[in-house]
Structure formats: structure tokens, C-alpha cells
Write a protein that holds these residues in place. Structure first.
Motif, PDB file in Angstrom:
ATOM      1  N   ILE A 155       0.835  -1.209   0.000  1.00  0.00           N
ATOM      2  CA  ILE A 155       0.000   0.000   0.000  1.00  0.00           C
ATOM      3  C   ILE A 155       0.868   1.258   0.000  1.00  0.00           C
ATOM      4  O   ILE A 155       0.563   2.226  -0.683  1.00  0.00           O
ATOM      5  CB  ILE A 155      -0.928   0.007   1.243  1.00  0.00           C
ATOM      6  CG1 ILE A 155      -1.993  -1.078   1.126  1.00  0.00           C
ATOM      7  CG2 ILE A 155      -1.564   1.357   1.456  1.00  0.00           C
ATOM      8  CD1 ILE A 155      -3.108  -0.795   0.183  1.00  0.00           C
ATOM      9  N   LYS A 156       1.962   1.226   0.759  1.00  0.00           N
ATOM     10  CA  LYS A 156       2.784   2.431   0.926  1.00  0.00           C
ATOM     11  C   LYS A 156       3.301   2.999  -0.393  1.00  0.00           C
ATOM     12  O   LYS A 156       3.090   4.186  -0.670  1.00  0.00           O
ATOM     13  CB  LYS A 156       3.937   2.147   1.894  1.00  0.00           C
ATOM     14  CG  LYS A 156       4.767   3.378   2.191  1.00  0.00           C
ATOM     15  CD  LYS A 156       5.862   3.094   3.181  1.00  0.00           C
ATOM     16  CE  LYS A 156       6.675   4.333   3.447  1.00  0.00           C
ATOM     17  NZ  LYS A 156       7.755   4.098   4.419  1.00  0.00           N
ATOM     18  N   PRO A 157       3.973   2.204  -1.262  1.00  0.00           N
ATOM     19  CA  PRO A 157       4.457   2.813  -2.505  1.00  0.00           C
ATOM     20  C   PRO A 157       3.321   3.268  -3.420  1.00  0.00           C
ATOM     21  O   PRO A 157       3.440   4.283  -4.112  1.00  0.00           O
ATOM     22  CB  PRO A 157       5.293   1.719  -3.162  1.00  0.00           C
ATOM     23  CG  PRO A 157       4.985   0.456  -2.453  1.00  0.00           C
ATOM     24  CD  PRO A 157       4.440   0.830  -1.112  1.00  0.00           C
ATOM     25  N   TYR A 158       2.202   2.539  -3.396  1.00  0.00           N
ATOM     26  CA  TYR A 158       1.056   2.953  -4.206  1.00  0.00           C
ATOM     27  C   TYR A 158       0.554   4.315  -3.728  1.00  0.00           C
ATOM     28  O   TYR A 158       0.356   5.242  -4.530  1.00  0.00           O
ATOM     29  CB  TYR A 158      -0.061   1.913  -4.131  1.00  0.00           C
ATOM     30  CG  TYR A 158      -1.340   2.385  -4.786  1.00  0.00           C
ATOM     31  CD1 TYR A 158      -1.514   2.270  -6.159  1.00  0.00           C
ATOM     32  CD2 TYR A 158      -2.358   2.976  -4.032  1.00  0.00           C
ATOM     33  CE1 TYR A 158      -2.671   2.729  -6.772  1.00  0.00           C
ATOM     34  CE2 TYR A 158      -3.505   3.444  -4.637  1.00  0.00           C
ATOM     35  CZ  TYR A 158      -3.666   3.317  -5.998  1.00  0.00           C
ATOM     36  OH  TYR A 158      -4.807   3.783  -6.596  1.00  0.00           O
ATOM     37  N   ASN A 159       0.314   4.431  -2.407  1.00  0.00           N
ATOM     38  CA  ASN A 159      -0.179   5.701  -1.860  1.00  0.00           C
ATOM     39  C   ASN A 159       0.806   6.843  -2.098  1.00  0.00           C
ATOM     40  O   ASN A 159       0.400   7.953  -2.428  1.00  0.00           O
ATOM     41  CB  ASN A 159      -0.479   5.564  -0.365  1.00  0.00           C
ATOM     42  CG  ASN A 159      -1.815   4.876  -0.118  1.00  0.00           C
ATOM     43  OD1 ASN A 159      -2.602   4.664  -1.028  1.00  0.00           O
ATOM     44  ND2 ASN A 159      -2.064   4.518   1.127  1.00  0.00           N
ATOM     45  N   ASN A 160       2.100   6.570  -1.935  1.00  0.00           N
ATOM     46  CA  ASN A 160       3.103   7.602  -2.203  1.00  0.00           C
ATOM     47  C   ASN A 160       3.023   8.064  -3.656  1.00  0.00           C
ATOM     48  O   ASN A 160       3.134   9.254  -3.950  1.00  0.00           O
ATOM     49  CB  ASN A 160       4.516   7.085  -1.907  1.00  0.00           C
ATOM     50  CG  ASN A 160       4.836   7.077  -0.431  1.00  0.00           C
ATOM     51  OD1 ASN A 160       4.195   7.765   0.357  1.00  0.00           O
ATOM     52  ND2 ASN A 160       5.816   6.289  -0.044  1.00  0.00           N
ATOM     53  N   HIS A 161       2.825   7.128  -4.560  1.00  0.00           N
ATOM     54  CA  HIS A 161       2.792   7.453  -5.990  1.00  0.00           C
ATOM     55  C   HIS A 161       1.584   8.320  -6.344  1.00  0.00           C
ATOM     56  O   HIS A 161       1.710   9.276  -7.100  1.00  0.00           O
ATOM     57  CB  HIS A 161       2.784   6.160  -6.829  1.00  0.00           C
ATOM     58  CG  HIS A 161       2.814   6.405  -8.299  1.00  0.00           C
ATOM     59  ND1 HIS A 161       3.918   6.908  -8.954  1.00  0.00           N
ATOM     60  CD2 HIS A 161       1.863   6.211  -9.252  1.00  0.00           C
ATOM     61  CE1 HIS A 161       3.658   7.018 -10.243  1.00  0.00           C
ATOM     62  NE2 HIS A 161       2.418   6.605 -10.454  1.00  0.00           N
ATOM     63  N   SER A 168      -0.599  13.738  -7.743  1.00  0.00           N
ATOM     64  CA  SER A 168      -1.948  13.792  -7.179  1.00  0.00           C
ATOM     65  C   SER A 168      -2.930  14.444  -8.160  1.00  0.00           C
ATOM     66  O   SER A 168      -4.118  14.126  -8.159  1.00  0.00           O
ATOM     67  CB  SER A 168      -1.938  14.538  -5.850  1.00  0.00           C
ATOM     68  OG  SER A 168      -1.411  15.840  -6.020  1.00  0.00           O
ATOM     69  N   ILE A 169      -2.418  15.322  -9.019  1.00  0.00           N
ATOM     70  CA  ILE A 169      -3.273  15.954 -10.028  1.00  0.00           C
ATOM     71  C   ILE A 169      -3.753  14.894 -11.019  1.00  0.00           C
ATOM     72  O   ILE A 169      -4.945  14.791 -11.319  1.00  0.00           O
ATOM     73  CB  ILE A 169      -2.503  17.071 -10.773  1.00  0.00           C
ATOM     74  CG1 ILE A 169      -2.128  18.183  -9.790  1.00  0.00           C
ATOM     75  CG2 ILE A 169      -3.320  17.616 -11.935  1.00  0.00           C
ATOM     76  CD1 ILE A 169      -1.139  19.183 -10.343  1.00  0.00           C
TER      77      ILE A 169
END
Length: 199
Positions: A155-161, A168-169
Motif C-alpha cells: 500500500i505504501k508505494p502505491y499511496n506515495n505514488h 496527485s493531479i
């Protein structure tokens, strides 16, 4: 070189750069999302293994004629609830994860009650099948913990990406949202009380 050609080249370079950024973002997000889905499948597989073992455990315990049926019924009902909650990892929400965690926690609690109650039955504790199932359940609980930890690691690398600017845009445009982490079950911070006394 003609003057009007310079702005056209600059615009073309910008458009190509934005296109490559968008494609790169999307492809990476898809790869990371697939890793999350795979990790979630491993979590479900571990829980399924536990559910299968519990079925065998219940059948073994039912063989004890004087066994307390109430505890057994609680385990059977908790197992049915735990297998009824399904989650789509691509659209996982904190509420879904909390519901999944709640029913799995209920099953864990019922299973602990069963194992504590079994301590009162020496003939069952000495049953080879029961001992083997108990060992396999302990091993499966460790597998569940490992699978949940690995899920959170994916989850962490996905959320960071998808959450970091400027990605985020694009995440909003491509409908990629952050995913919730697997949390500890409610009350997991409290020590487990084991009571072997007869009631």
C-alpha cells in the motif's frame, strides 16, 4: 528558421512531455495497484486457510461427547460471518477494511474461547488430530500476520505514488485514490486474559 516555428516546437515539446508524464504515471499506478491486489489475495488466502482449518477443528471437537456446545456454536457462527465479507481490492475503502477486520476479529475471539475451553478436556487435548490442527492454526495465524504486513508494505508505494504532488493531479484524472492500511483489530493492544478455571 521561421519565427512562428519556435512556439510550435516549444508547445509540441511540452505536449509530448505531459503525455509521457501521464502515461508513466498511469502505468506505474496500474503496476502498483496490481501489487496491492496480489497482496490482498494473499491475505484472503491466509484467512481462507484458517477458515478451512476451523471447519476441521470443529468436526474434531464435536467428537467430544461432553463438550460445551455453546462455544462451538459461537465459532461456527463467527466463521459464517467471516466468510460472508468480500472486498474488491481495487476499490477498497477504510469502512470495508474495518468491517472485514471486525468479523475476522470476532472469529479470532470465538476461536480463542474454544481453545481455552478445550483445556478442560484432557482426552481432547491428547487427541492427535486436535493437536495437529492446533499447530496448523498457530502456523496459519503467523501466515495471516505476514500477509497483512506485506499488504501494508504494498500500500505504501502505491499511496506515495498517487498522493504526492504533482502526481496527485493526475490521480484525480485517472481515478486513482489512496488505499487504507490494514489496522490492528480493536482491543488488540490489551493483553489476552487466559482463564483455565472451570465455571
Amino acid at each position: 528558421m521561421k519565427k512562428w516555428l519556435v512556439p510550435v516546437i516549444v508547445i509540441l515539446v511540452i505536449v509530448i512531455g505531459v503525455y509521457k508524464w501521464g502515461v508513466g504515471f498511469n502505468n506505474t499506478a496500474i503496476e502498483l495497484n496490481e501489487s496491492v491486489s496480489e497482496s490482498w489475495a494473499n491475505v484472503e488466502t491466509s484467512y481462507q486457510r484458517r477458515n478451512d482449518l476451523i471447519g476441521n477443528l470443529v468436526n474434531t471437537v464435536q467428537g467430544a461427547a461432553d463438550y460445551e456446545r455453546g462455544t462451538l456454536v459461537e465459532v461456527i457462527e463467527a466463521r459464517a460471518k467471516a466468510t460472508s465479507v468480500n472486498i474488491d481490492p481495487s476499490n477498497i475503502t477504510p469502512e470495508q477494511l474495518a468491517q472485514f477486520n471486525k468479523v475476522q476479529g470476532g472469529l479470532s475471539g470465538a476461536l480463542k474461547s474454544l481453545l481455552v475451553t478445550v483445556e478442560r478436556y484432557p482426552e481432547l487435548k491428547a487427541n492427535e488430530n486436535f493437536l495437529k490442527l492446533q499447530d496448523e492454526l498457530a502456523s496459519t495465524e503467523n501466515q495471516i500476520l505476514t500477509a497483512r504486513t506485506r499488504f501494508n508494505e504494498k500500500i505504501k508505494p502505491y499511496n506515495n505514488h498517487v498522493k504526492k504532488f504533482p502526481n496527485s493531479i493526475l490521480a484525480g484524472w485517472f481515478n486513482f485514490e489512496g488505499k487504507p492500511y490494514f489496522q490492528a483489530e480493536a482491543g488488540a493492544e490489551k493483553p489476552v486474559k487466559v482463564d483455565f478455571s472451570k465455571k
